[in-house]
Write a protein that holds these residues in place. Sequence first.
Motif, short mmCIF file in Angstrom:
data_model
loop_
_atom_site.label_atom_id
_atom_site.label_comp_id
_atom_site.label_asym_id
_atom_site.label_seq_id
_atom_site.Cartn_x
_atom_site.Cartn_y
_atom_site.Cartn_z
N PRO A 93 0.81 -1.22 0.00
CA PRO A 93 0.00 0.00 0.00
C PRO A 93 0.84 1.27 0.00
O PRO A 93 0.45 2.28 -0.59
CB PRO A 93 -0.81 -0.12 1.30
CG PRO A 93 -0.80 -1.57 1.62
CD PRO A 93 0.51 -2.07 1.15
N LEU A 94 2.03 1.22 0.66
CA LEU A 94 2.89 2.40 0.70
C LEU A 94 3.40 2.78 -0.68
O LEU A 94 3.61 3.95 -0.99
CB LEU A 94 4.06 2.17 1.66
CG LEU A 94 3.73 2.23 3.15
CD1 LEU A 94 4.95 1.84 3.96
CD2 LEU A 94 3.26 3.62 3.54
N LEU A 95 3.63 1.75 -1.54
CA LEU A 95 4.12 2.03 -2.89
C LEU A 95 3.10 2.80 -3.71
O LEU A 95 3.45 3.45 -4.68
CB LEU A 95 4.48 0.72 -3.59
CG LEU A 95 5.74 0.00 -3.09
CD1 LEU A 95 5.88 -1.35 -3.77
CD2 LEU A 95 6.98 0.86 -3.33
N PHE A 96 1.83 2.70 -3.32
CA PHE A 96 0.77 3.43 -4.03
C PHE A 96 0.20 4.55 -3.17
O PHE A 96 -0.87 5.07 -3.47
CB PHE A 96 -0.34 2.46 -4.45
CG PHE A 96 0.09 1.46 -5.49
CD1 PHE A 96 0.07 1.79 -6.83
CD2 PHE A 96 0.55 0.21 -5.11
CE1 PHE A 96 0.48 0.88 -7.79
CE2 PHE A 96 0.96 -0.71 -6.07
CZ PHE A 96 0.93 -0.37 -7.41
N PHE A 113 4.38 8.50 -1.77
CA PHE A 113 5.26 7.91 -2.78
C PHE A 113 5.00 8.50 -4.15
O PHE A 113 5.93 8.90 -4.87
CB PHE A 113 5.06 6.39 -2.82
CG PHE A 113 5.90 5.69 -3.85
CD1 PHE A 113 7.20 5.34 -3.58
CD2 PHE A 113 5.38 5.40 -5.11
CE1 PHE A 113 7.99 4.70 -4.53
CE2 PHE A 113 6.16 4.77 -6.07
CZ PHE A 113 7.46 4.42 -5.78
N LYS A 114 3.74 8.59 -4.54
CA LYS A 114 3.41 9.10 -5.87
C LYS A 114 3.81 10.57 -6.01
O LYS A 114 4.35 10.97 -7.05
CB LYS A 114 1.91 8.91 -6.13
CG LYS A 114 1.51 7.46 -6.35
CD LYS A 114 0.05 7.33 -6.72
CE LYS A 114 -0.86 7.62 -5.54
NZ LYS A 114 -2.28 7.33 -5.85
N GLY A 131 16.13 5.80 -10.99
CA GLY A 131 16.61 6.60 -9.87
C GLY A 131 15.48 7.29 -9.12
O GLY A 131 15.50 7.37 -7.89
N CYS A 132 14.49 7.79 -9.84
CA CYS A 132 13.35 8.45 -9.20
C CYS A 132 12.53 7.47 -8.37
O CYS A 132 12.05 7.80 -7.28
CB CYS A 132 12.46 9.11 -10.26
SG CYS A 132 13.20 10.56 -11.04
N LEU A 133 12.36 6.24 -8.87
CA LEU A 133 11.63 5.22 -8.12
C LEU A 133 12.35 4.89 -6.81
O LEU A 133 11.73 4.80 -5.74
CB LEU A 133 11.46 3.95 -8.97
CG LEU A 133 10.44 4.03 -10.10
CD1 LEU A 133 10.56 2.80 -11.00
CD2 LEU A 133 9.02 4.13 -9.54
N LEU A 134 13.68 4.70 -6.89
CA LEU A 134 14.44 4.40 -5.67
C LEU A 134 14.39 5.56 -4.69
O LEU A 134 14.21 5.37 -3.48
CB LEU A 134 15.90 4.10 -6.05
CG LEU A 134 16.16 2.81 -6.81
CD1 LEU A 134 17.62 2.73 -7.26
CD2 LEU A 134 15.82 1.60 -5.94
N THR A 135 14.54 6.77 -5.19
CA THR A 135 14.52 7.95 -4.32
C THR A 135 13.17 8.12 -3.64
O THR A 135 13.09 8.36 -2.44
CB THR A 135 14.85 9.22 -5.14
OG1 THR A 135 16.12 9.04 -5.75
CG2 THR A 135 14.88 10.44 -4.26
N ALA A 136 12.10 7.98 -4.41
CA ALA A 136 10.76 8.12 -3.83
C ALA A 136 10.50 7.05 -2.79
O ALA A 136 9.88 7.31 -1.75
CB ALA A 136 9.71 8.05 -4.94
#
Length: 305
Positions: free
Chosen positions: A11-14, A18-19, A196-201
């Motif tokens: 759930p945190l990924l969405f 995160f977004k 990189g943006c995915l890892l940073t977020a």
Amino acid sequence: MTTFTPFTLWPLLFSDTFKTSFLGILLEALPFVLLGALLSSLLRVFVPDEMISRWIPRRPLPAILFGCLLGILFPVCECGMIPLVRRLIHKGMPLYVAIVFILSGPIINPVVYGATLMAFRSHPELAYTRMGLAFVVAALIGLILYATVRKSPLRLSIRREGSEVHQADTRGGRVAAVLVHTSDEFFEMGKYLIIGCLLTAGIQTFMNQGSLSAIGERPLGSYVFMMGLSFVLSLCSTSDAFVASTFLHVFPAGSLLAFMVLGPMLDFKNSLMLLSLFKTRFALYLFFLIIATVFTGSVLASLWL
């Protein structure tokens, strides 16, 4: 301490956090990647190889000075540096000068200087010192690379690119060639930017703020904290000064400098891009030099501030 399980992470990924973080970093960086790709393509199509070679001084010290100040002419953010520097290397720029430009260009330019001066209106010396420290760090690393690197660390696929026949140059004229090369460069660098943006977020969403603040209270911990934060947040060099200014009354000035100098030179996004451009061994060597010189220079600069 919070324990994350697959059921709590999903759930945190969405989550909105995160977004928002992912889209914020991506949308901030994309225009500069596009600008770098466009400048790269313009150089590729319109600037002869001999002209670039003629601009660069033959002796190492003047060449390094040239590389440090090149950002004034090409005010490109760190996100757009890699495609531009790739093209400059193909046009004849020596490796150590290219690295100096990669490191200093995102900081030593009028746009970033103005943003830093605005963020630290009550402490303008931080803006001056940021420019000076970036210059010294980039020049020192350039000298070290000139003295220690003899073989080309470029990846094989990139070295071969210069010898390939680019049919786009002869199809539809120079304007069409610029558009084709810009799109190629943009999408090639864009995939590393998105990772990189995915890892940073993800790290911004999951990291424990309380634990990081406790580390910052230890001796020299504020430097480690701010340097780590700059790497994780992957902010654009035109906006990181505003984030650093929020720590002005919490951490020493030297640690704020470390944040503002390290971030544009080395963060999640451009470390992936550098790994795509250079062999892994050289990239790790470069990462070490950047971290060590920024840390040492920031501590020394704090004695003056």
